[in-house]
Design a protein around this motif. Structure first.
Motif, PDB file in Angstrom:
ATOM      1  N   ILE A 117      79.420  10.105  68.306  1.00 38.82           N
ATOM      2  CA  ILE A 117      79.230  10.228  66.867  1.00 38.82           C
ATOM      3  C   ILE A 117      78.087  11.181  66.546  1.00 38.82           C
ATOM      4  O   ILE A 117      77.183  11.377  67.353  1.00 38.82           O
ATOM      5  N   ARG A 118      78.145  11.748  65.349  1.00 33.41           N
ATOM      6  CA  ARG A 118      76.996  12.469  64.778  1.00 33.41           C
ATOM      7  C   ARG A 118      76.428  11.539  63.706  1.00 33.41           C
ATOM      8  O   ARG A 118      77.131  11.130  62.782  1.00 33.41           O
ATOM      9  N   LEU A 119      75.167  11.176  63.823  1.00 33.88           N
ATOM     10  CA  LEU A 119      74.561  10.192  62.934  1.00 33.88           C
ATOM     11  C   LEU A 119      73.772  10.852  61.810  1.00 33.88           C
ATOM     12  O   LEU A 119      72.930  11.718  62.060  1.00 33.88           O
ATOM     13  N   ILE A 120      74.067  10.427  60.586  1.00 33.68           N
ATOM     14  CA  ILE A 120      73.272  10.809  59.426  1.00 33.68           C
ATOM     15  C   ILE A 120      72.852   9.513  58.729  1.00 33.68           C
ATOM     16  O   ILE A 120      73.700   8.682  58.406  1.00 33.68           O
ATOM     17  N   SER A 121      71.572   9.329  58.534  1.00 33.52           N
ATOM     18  CA  SER A 121      71.050   8.128  57.868  1.00 33.52           C
ATOM     19  C   SER A 121      70.388   8.525  56.561  1.00 33.52           C
ATOM     20  O   SER A 121      69.992   9.680  56.367  1.00 33.52           O
ATOM     21  N   ALA A 122      70.245   7.560  55.655  1.00 32.70           N
ATOM     22  CA  ALA A 122      69.631   7.846  54.361  1.00 32.70           C
ATOM     23  C   ALA A 122      68.897   6.617  53.840  1.00 32.70           C
ATOM     24  O   ALA A 122      69.277   5.479  54.134  1.00 32.70           O
ATOM     25  N   THR A 123      67.852   6.862  53.084  1.00 32.35           N
ATOM     26  CA  THR A 123      67.118   5.764  52.448  1.00 32.35           C
ATOM     27  C   THR A 123      66.256   6.309  51.321  1.00 32.35           C
ATOM     28  O   THR A 123      65.896   7.488  51.302  1.00 32.35           O
ATOM     29  N   ASN A 124      65.943   5.432  50.365  1.00 31.11           N
ATOM     30  CA  ASN A 124      64.996   5.776  49.309  1.00 31.11           C
ATOM     31  C   ASN A 124      63.632   5.152  49.595  1.00 31.11           C
ATOM     32  O   ASN A 124      62.718   5.231  48.788  1.00 31.11           O
ATOM     33  N   MET A 125      63.510   4.537  50.776  1.00 28.07           N
ATOM     34  CA  MET A 125      62.281   3.839  51.139  1.00 28.07           C
ATOM     35  C   MET A 125      61.409   4.742  52.014  1.00 28.07           C
ATOM     36  O   MET A 125      61.910   5.664  52.679  1.00 28.07           O
ATOM     37  N   LEU A 126      60.108   4.465  52.015  1.00 24.44           N
ATOM     38  CA  LEU A 126      59.159   5.253  52.800  1.00 24.44           C
ATOM     39  C   LEU A 126      59.038   4.642  54.191  1.00 24.44           C
ATOM     40  O   LEU A 126      58.233   3.755  54.451  1.00 24.44           O
ATOM     41  N   LEU A 127      59.880   5.123  55.114  1.00 24.60           N
ATOM     42  CA  LEU A 127      59.982   4.503  56.429  1.00 24.60           C
ATOM     43  C   LEU A 127      58.690   4.589  57.232  1.00 24.60           C
ATOM     44  O   LEU A 127      58.362   3.678  57.992  1.00 24.60           O
ATOM     45  N   LYS A 128      57.951   5.684  57.082  1.00 25.94           N
ATOM     46  CA  LYS A 128      56.716   5.826  57.854  1.00 25.94           C
ATOM     47  C   LYS A 128      55.694   4.769  57.445  1.00 25.94           C
ATOM     48  O   LYS A 128      54.953   4.244  58.293  1.00 25.94           O
ATOM     49  N   GLU A 129      55.653   4.463  56.146  1.00 22.41           N
ATOM     50  CA  GLU A 129      54.759   3.394  55.697  1.00 22.41           C
ATOM     51  C   GLU A 129      55.267   2.036  56.187  1.00 22.41           C
ATOM     52  O   GLU A 129      54.480   1.149  56.520  1.00 22.41           O
ATOM     53  N   MET A 130      56.598   1.877  56.228  1.00 24.39           N
ATOM     54  CA  MET A 130      57.170   0.627  56.727  1.00 24.39           C
ATOM     55  C   MET A 130      56.855   0.442  58.210  1.00 24.39           C
ATOM     56  O   MET A 130      56.647  -0.690  58.665  1.00 24.39           O
ATOM     57  N   VAL A 131      56.820   1.527  58.969  1.00 24.17           N
ATOM     58  CA  VAL A 131      56.446   1.446  60.385  1.00 24.17           C
ATOM     59  C   VAL A 131      55.024   0.936  60.522  1.00 24.17           C
ATOM     60  O   VAL A 131      54.731   0.064  61.358  1.00 24.17           O
ATOM     61  N   GLN A 132      54.126   1.427  59.684  1.00 24.41           N
ATOM     62  CA  GLN A 132      52.729   0.985  59.734  1.00 24.41           C
ATOM     63  C   GLN A 132      52.595  -0.491  59.368  1.00 24.41           C
ATOM     64  O   GLN A 132      51.713  -1.178  59.870  1.00 24.41           O
ATOM     65  N   ARG A 133      53.511  -0.971  58.506  1.00 23.22           N
ATOM     66  CA  ARG A 133      53.496  -2.388  58.116  1.00 23.22           C
ATOM     67  C   ARG A 133      54.345  -3.242  59.056  1.00 23.22           C
ATOM     68  O   ARG A 133      54.548  -4.422  58.793  1.00 23.22           O
ATOM     69  N   HIS A 134      54.843  -2.632  60.131  1.00 26.75           N
ATOM     70  CA  HIS A 134      55.687  -3.310  61.118  1.00 26.75           C
ATOM     71  C   HIS A 134      56.967  -3.870  60.494  1.00 26.75           C
ATOM     72  O   HIS A 134      57.466  -4.917  60.910  1.00 26.75           O
ATOM     73  N   GLU A 135      57.491  -3.146  59.520  1.00 31.83           N
ATOM     74  CA  GLU A 135      58.747  -3.534  58.872  1.00 31.83           C
ATOM     75  C   GLU A 135      59.910  -2.665  59.350  1.00 31.83           C
ATOM     76  O   GLU A 135      61.071  -2.963  59.052  1.00 31.83           O
ATOM     77  N   PHE A 136      59.590  -1.583  60.058  1.00 30.22           N
ATOM     78  CA  PHE A 136      60.632  -0.704  60.585  1.00 30.22           C
ATOM     79  C   PHE A 136      60.199  -0.215  61.962  1.00 30.22           C
ATOM     80  O   PHE A 136      59.035   0.154  62.164  1.00 30.22           O
ATOM     81  N   ARG A 137      61.144  -0.244  62.913  1.00 33.55           N
ATOM     82  CA  ARG A 137      60.819   0.114  64.289  1.00 33.55           C
ATOM     83  C   ARG A 137      60.528   1.607  64.409  1.00 33.55           C
ATOM     84  O   ARG A 137      61.319   2.442  63.955  1.00 33.55           O
ATOM     85  N   GLN A 138      59.408   1.913  65.049  1.00 33.34           N
ATOM     86  CA  GLN A 138      59.039   3.321  65.222  1.00 33.34           C
ATOM     87  C   GLN A 138      60.031   4.040  66.135  1.00 33.34           C
ATOM     88  O   GLN A 138      60.395   5.196  65.894  1.00 33.34           O
ATOM     89  N   ASP A 139      60.505   3.347  67.199  1.00 36.32           N
ATOM     90  CA  ASP A 139      61.452   3.986  68.115  1.00 36.32           C
ATOM     91  C   ASP A 139      62.786   4.270  67.434  1.00 36.32           C
ATOM     92  O   ASP A 139      63.451   5.272  67.724  1.00 36.32           O
ATOM     93  N   LEU A 140      63.180   3.418  66.481  1.00 37.68           N
ATOM     94  CA  LEU A 140      64.417   3.688  65.730  1.00 37.68           C
ATOM     95  C   LEU A 140      64.220   4.873  64.792  1.00 37.68           C
ATOM     96  O   LEU A 140      65.113   5.712  64.640  1.00 37.68           O
TER      97      LEU A 140
END
Length: 459
Positions: free
Chosen positions: A290-313
């Motif tokens: 597959i070719r993966l395209i993801s999208a979000t309106n959320m600030l993922l980098k800030e979520m990583v700092q808050r441990h709400e989103f995996r940095q490796d993902l």
């Protein structure tokens, strides 16, 4: 014979037959499972994905009639209607062979068998099994395609510097298979951009599959994305291909990826790293390209700092990161959108083509557009329906309030972005007197996604 016959299950109460079969077939199959006790058939078939099943027609309780074989054939087909079953017996005749075929067997062989003849029979059976799989996958992919084709379409357009820069990047990345992360507020056209990238890629003639991650519950996450086998859980009444497998060869678009829980993120990361899925209820990995395209309106980098989103993902999904500008930062593109949308509504509602007057255009440019292009689309649709004039005037947009250009922020931080989204949700809810379905439709959200925002903003 070099062909791989796949995974084979041999069921016979004669150990000599089992030994002979295994010695012959292990050179031509990926795996050979032997079983003496036919009562274990339900467990084996429901927990294993067999390409071919060799089934004896006569067991110790009933040596010559073949009735046990017919009973177990029905049981196998009950658990797996597409199972490829080759019946074996030392007492076969034409009448029994015809009955076996009528009741769902693929073929019929006599023992003691001739090795070459048995292998030729199993080779034909293997081809049939593969065709069953291809037909099933095509049906599932067709469902996905129909859903995609019926989805409302929009356009990617713009002459503003921000959009010209975006187009330039798209031209470069579309030709590659790099994973892409699209960032932007709700309604900025992330799915439209994803489709455009797909259409300009080498996968353009393959399927484009979308998944609204904000609408996928944790309990159904694996079934929806990875698929499941019949009987894997209470409502699994048939085998089902997952959305990731359906996108094999094409593009997978994961929208609202920021809404995934950490548990779901871990499962998704495993699939993306290995590029294979395992359907719920099986242990068989299925390779996917597959070719993966993801999208979000959320600030993922800030979520990583808050441990709400995996940095490796995050590293895995954003080989290339694209930021979509909000409509308030590209107001000069409004005439292009208006021309496209008004033309489409003229065709949709079979009415004369309507255009924007100068005063209407100026009013639209003074509005802040918290809902971005999606909101503009709905505003133009409503005005084109309600107005009797061929030229839309400022008064035809009485339902939007004007804001001064200087009030628009040059850059929106996370708190202001949340405030804008909260205001938009609250305004649309008031507009429809709390009707969730109508509000979700206007906001371009699923009901589940809207409920999550109501909970988030305590509305």
């Amino acid at each position: 014979m070099d062909q791989n016959l796949g995974k084979i299950l041999v069921i016979d109460d004669n150990e000599d037959v089992l030994f002979s079969a295994k010695m012959l077939l292990k050179k031509h199959a990926s795996e050979v499972i032997m079983e003496k006790n036919p009562k274990k058939i339900p467990f084996l078939v429901s927990n294993g994905d067999f390409d071919i099943i060799l089934l004896d027609m006569n067991f110790t309780q009933d040596i010559t009639s073949g009735q046990e074989g017919f009973y177990w054939l029905k049981e196998i087909l009950k658990y797996d209607p597409s199972a490829v079953v080759v019946m074996i017996t030392a007492f076969g005749d034409v009448e029994m062979a015809v009955r076996a075929l009528k009741e769902g067997a693929t073929d019929f062989v006599l023992k003691p068998w001739q090795n070459e003849k048995l292998l030729a029979t199993l080779s034909s059976a293997s081809k049939l099994r593969n065709s069953y799989k291809e037909v099933h996958q095509l049906k599932e992919v067709n469902k996905s395609l129909c859903a995609e084709l019926n989805a409302p379409q929009s356009i990617i357009t713009g002459q503003s510097p921000a959009m010209r820069n975006l187009f330039s990047i798209i031209d470069k990345v579309a030709k590659t298979d790099a994973d892409i992360l699209l960032l932007g507020e709700n309604g900025t056209g992330k799915e439209v951009i994803a489709r455009t990238i797909h259409q300009r890629s080498s996968r353009a003639d393959k399927v484009f599959v979308t998944v609204d991650m904000g609408a996928v519950t944790e309990s159904l996450f694996e079934s929806e994305l990875f698929g499941h086998k019949k009987g894997a859980f209470t409502d699994a009444k048939e085998d089902r291909i997952g959305r990731i497998e359906a996108a094999n060869g094409g593009t997978l678009f994961l929208d609202e990826i920021g809404n995934l829980s950490l548990a779901m993120q871990a499962k998704l990361l495993t699939v993306l790293q290995r590029r294979e899925v395992i359907r719920v209820g099986t242990n068989k990995p299925i390779p996917v390209n597959i070719r993966l395209i993801s999208a979000t309106n959320m600030l993922l980098k800030e979520m990583v700092q808050r441990h709400e989103f995996r940095q490796d993902l995050l590293y895995r999904i954003n080989t290339v990161e694209l930021n979509l500008p909000p409509l308030r930062e590209r107001l000069d593109d409004i005439p292009l959108f208006a021309e496209h949308f008004l033309e489409s509504y003229s065709q949709k509602y079979k009415q004369p083509l309507k255009v924007l007057s100068d005063n209407a255009l100026q009013k639209l440019k003074r509005y802040n557009w918290p809902g971005n292009v999606r909101e503009l689309q709905h505003v133009l649709e409503r005005a084109s329906i309600m107005s009797d004039n061929s030229e839309l005037q400022a008064d035809d947009f009485f339902f939007i309030s004007e804001t001064q250009p200087e009030a628009k922020p040059a850059q929106v931080d996370s708190q202001k972005l949340d405030d804008l989204e909260r205001d938009a949700v609250q305004r649309v809810l008031q507009k429809y007197d709390g009707n969730i379905s109508k509000a979700a439709k206007e906001l371009g959200l699923s009901r589940g996604a809207l409920y999550r925002r109501l909970e988030k903003y305590a509305l």
